[in-house]
Scaffold this motif. Structure first.
Motif, PDB file in Angstrom:
ATOM      1  N   VAL A  37      -4.949  47.073   3.487  1.00 34.42           N
ATOM      2  CA  VAL A  37      -3.196  47.889   4.106  1.00 34.42           C
ATOM      3  C   VAL A  37      -2.802  48.452   2.082  1.00 34.42           C
ATOM      4  CG1 VAL A  37      -1.271  49.069   4.928  1.00 34.42           C
ATOM      5  CG2 VAL A  37      -2.993  47.798   6.748  1.00 34.42           C
ATOM      6  N   ARG A  38      -2.864  49.405   1.867  1.00 38.80           N
ATOM      7  CA  ARG A  38      -2.131  49.540   0.419  1.00 38.80           C
ATOM      8  C   ARG A  38      -1.088  50.478   0.731  1.00 38.80           C
ATOM      9  NH1 ARG A  38      -6.573  52.607  -3.069  1.00 38.80           N
ATOM     10  NH2 ARG A  38      -6.137  55.049  -1.755  1.00 38.80           N
ATOM     11  N   GLN A  39      -0.312  49.970  -0.834  1.00 35.95           N
ATOM     12  CA  GLN A  39       0.676  50.997  -0.804  1.00 35.95           C
ATOM     13  C   GLN A  39       1.380  50.957  -2.553  1.00 35.95           C
ATOM     14  OE1 GLN A  39       4.579  48.800   0.793  1.00 35.95           O
ATOM     15  NE2 GLN A  39       5.492  50.676   1.098  1.00 35.95           N
ATOM     16  N   ALA A  40       1.337  52.094  -2.491  1.00 38.68           N
ATOM     17  CA  ALA A  40       1.349  52.298  -4.103  1.00 38.68           C
ATOM     18  C   ALA A  40       2.996  52.573  -4.279  1.00 38.68           C
ATOM     19  CB  ALA A  40       0.943  53.711  -4.841  1.00 38.68           C
ATOM     20  N   GLN A  41       3.240  52.758  -5.268  1.00 40.25           N
ATOM     21  CA  GLN A  41       4.787  52.096  -6.156  1.00 40.25           C
ATOM     22  C   GLN A  41       4.980  53.606  -4.953  1.00 40.25           C
ATOM     23  OE1 GLN A  41       5.269  51.245  -9.662  1.00 40.25           O
ATOM     24  NE2 GLN A  41       7.635  51.154  -9.089  1.00 40.25           N
ATOM     25  N   GLY A  42       6.666  53.777  -4.048  1.00 35.51           N
ATOM     26  CA  GLY A  42       6.892  54.850  -3.962  1.00 35.51           C
ATOM     27  C   GLY A  42       6.562  55.300  -2.663  1.00 35.51           C
ATOM     28  N   GLN A  43       5.386  55.202  -2.545  1.00 32.45           N
ATOM     29  CA  GLN A  43       4.458  55.253  -1.426  1.00 32.45           C
ATOM     30  C   GLN A  43       4.263  54.629  -0.064  1.00 32.45           C
ATOM     31  OE1 GLN A  43       2.836  58.854  -1.984  1.00 32.45           O
ATOM     32  NE2 GLN A  43       4.498  58.568  -3.957  1.00 32.45           N
ATOM     33  N   GLY A  44       4.085  55.105   1.413  1.00 34.21           N
ATOM     34  CA  GLY A  44       4.052  54.583   2.247  1.00 34.21           C
ATOM     35  C   GLY A  44       2.693  53.327   2.598  1.00 34.21           C
ATOM     36  N   LEU A  45       2.753  52.935   3.648  1.00 32.39           N
ATOM     37  CA  LEU A  45       1.292  52.232   3.888  1.00 32.39           C
ATOM     38  C   LEU A  45      -0.155  53.180   4.641  1.00 32.39           C
ATOM     39  CD1 LEU A  45       3.863  49.113   5.607  1.00 32.39           C
ATOM     40  CD2 LEU A  45       2.239  48.959   3.274  1.00 32.39           C
ATOM     41  N   GLU A  46      -0.492  52.789   3.505  1.00 35.65           N
ATOM     42  CA  GLU A  46      -2.037  53.168   3.810  1.00 35.65           C
ATOM     43  C   GLU A  46      -2.726  52.436   4.757  1.00 35.65           C
ATOM     44  OE1 GLU A  46      -3.814  55.193   0.676  1.00 35.65           O
ATOM     45  OE2 GLU A  46      -5.382  56.048   1.659  1.00 35.65           O
ATOM     46  N   TYR A  95      -2.737  44.769   0.970  1.00 36.50           N
ATOM     47  CA  TYR A  95      -2.793  43.458   1.025  1.00 36.50           C
ATOM     48  C   TYR A  95      -3.444  43.647   2.907  1.00 36.50           C
ATOM     49  CZ  TYR A  95       2.396  44.101   0.689  1.00 36.50           C
ATOM     50  OH  TYR A  95       3.383  44.694  -0.425  1.00 36.50           O
ATOM     51  N   CYS A  96      -3.469  41.917   3.582  1.00 40.05           N
ATOM     52  CA  CYS A  96      -4.803  41.766   4.692  1.00 40.05           C
ATOM     53  C   CYS A  96      -3.287  41.226   5.755  1.00 40.05           C
ATOM     54  CB  CYS A  96      -5.372  40.876   4.310  1.00 40.05           C
ATOM     55  SG  CYS A  96      -5.031  39.417   4.122  1.00 40.05           S
ATOM     56  N   ALA A  97      -4.652  42.651   6.813  1.00 38.89           N
ATOM     57  CA  ALA A  97      -3.105  42.675   8.304  1.00 38.89           C
ATOM     58  C   ALA A  97      -4.097  42.215   9.169  1.00 38.89           C
ATOM     59  CB  ALA A  97      -2.472  43.694   8.116  1.00 38.89           C
ATOM     60  N   ARG A  98      -3.387  42.133  10.534  1.00 40.87           N
ATOM     61  CA  ARG A  98      -4.138  41.911  11.442  1.00 40.87           C
ATOM     62  C   ARG A  98      -3.220  42.365  12.355  1.00 40.87           C
ATOM     63  NH1 ARG A  98      -4.609  36.684  14.980  1.00 40.87           N
ATOM     64  NH2 ARG A  98      -2.319  36.767  15.420  1.00 40.87           N
ATOM     65  N   ASP A 111       1.103  40.611  11.573  1.00 39.42           N
ATOM     66  CA  ASP A 111       0.428  39.505  10.568  1.00 39.42           C
ATOM     67  C   ASP A 111       0.428  40.202   9.246  1.00 39.42           C
ATOM     68  OD1 ASP A 111      -0.056  38.010  13.741  1.00 39.42           O
ATOM     69  OD2 ASP A 111       1.662  37.316  12.102  1.00 39.42           O
ATOM     70  N   TRP A 112       0.893  40.162   8.229  1.00 39.56           N
ATOM     71  CA  TRP A 112       0.179  40.114   7.140  1.00 39.56           C
ATOM     72  C   TRP A 112       0.359  39.527   5.928  1.00 39.56           C
ATOM     73  CZ3 TRP A 112       0.791  46.068   6.234  1.00 39.56           C
ATOM     74  CH2 TRP A 112       0.322  46.401   6.974  1.00 39.56           C
ATOM     75  N   GLY A 113      -0.578  39.197   4.970  1.00 40.21           N
ATOM     76  CA  GLY A 113      -0.275  38.670   3.744  1.00 40.21           C
ATOM     77  C   GLY A 113       0.671  38.973   2.718  1.00 40.21           C
ATOM     78  N   GLN A 114       0.446  38.262   1.399  1.00 42.01           N
ATOM     79  CA  GLN A 114       2.010  38.510   0.556  1.00 42.01           C
ATOM     80  C   GLN A 114       1.031  39.614  -0.636  1.00 42.01           C
ATOM     81  OE1 GLN A 114      -0.036  36.474   0.590  1.00 42.01           O
ATOM     82  NE2 GLN A 114      -1.171  36.323  -2.023  1.00 42.01           N
TER      83      GLN A 114
END
Length: 122
Positions: A37-46, A95-98, A111-114
């Motif tokens: 999952v990624r998050q650009a500055q000022g944007q939501g999670l994708e 981020y990696c997540a499950r 659960d998310w990584g840092q």
């Protein structure tokens, strides 16, 4: 305790490549879908990529399809994201997540990584 640890981010020029890694511990790796999952500055999670380690089934967002590839090394409890032909719009925290909702990922669930930062610029 579930622990997800990303690595491999950095700065790259447009058209370049990076490989992200996510090492996991604290759960049965092979039975759980894993996500990037990624998050650009000022944007939501994708949500951009996912894999079912047991079957190898994969899923990609249209924004990265044909450029990014997700894979898993089940012996190492690690998921990878190879990112090719990077664009400036790929700049984000990754981020990696499950155990998340692909369509609507939220940091409060699962659960998310840092996270690891990817910067694409010329």
């Amino acid at each position: 305790e579930v622990v997800l640890t990303e690595s491999g981010g950095g700065s790259v020029q447009p058209g370049g490549s990076l490989r992200l890694s996510c090492a996991a511990s604290g759960f049965t790796f092979i039975d759980v879908w894993r996500y990037w999952v990624r998050q650009a500055q000022g944007q939501g999670l994708e949500s951009i990529a996912a894999i079912a380690p047991r079957t190898g089934t994969k899923r990609y967002a249209d924004s990265v399809k044909d450029r990014f590839a997700i894979s898993s090394d089940n012996a190492k409890n690690t998921v990878y994201l190879v990112m090719n032909n990077l664009k400036t719009e790929d700049t984000a925290a990754y981020y990696c997540a499950r155990e998340i909702d692909w369509a609507s990922p939220q940091r409060d669930f699962g659960d998310w990584g840092q996270g690891t930062q990817v910067a694409v610029s010329s």
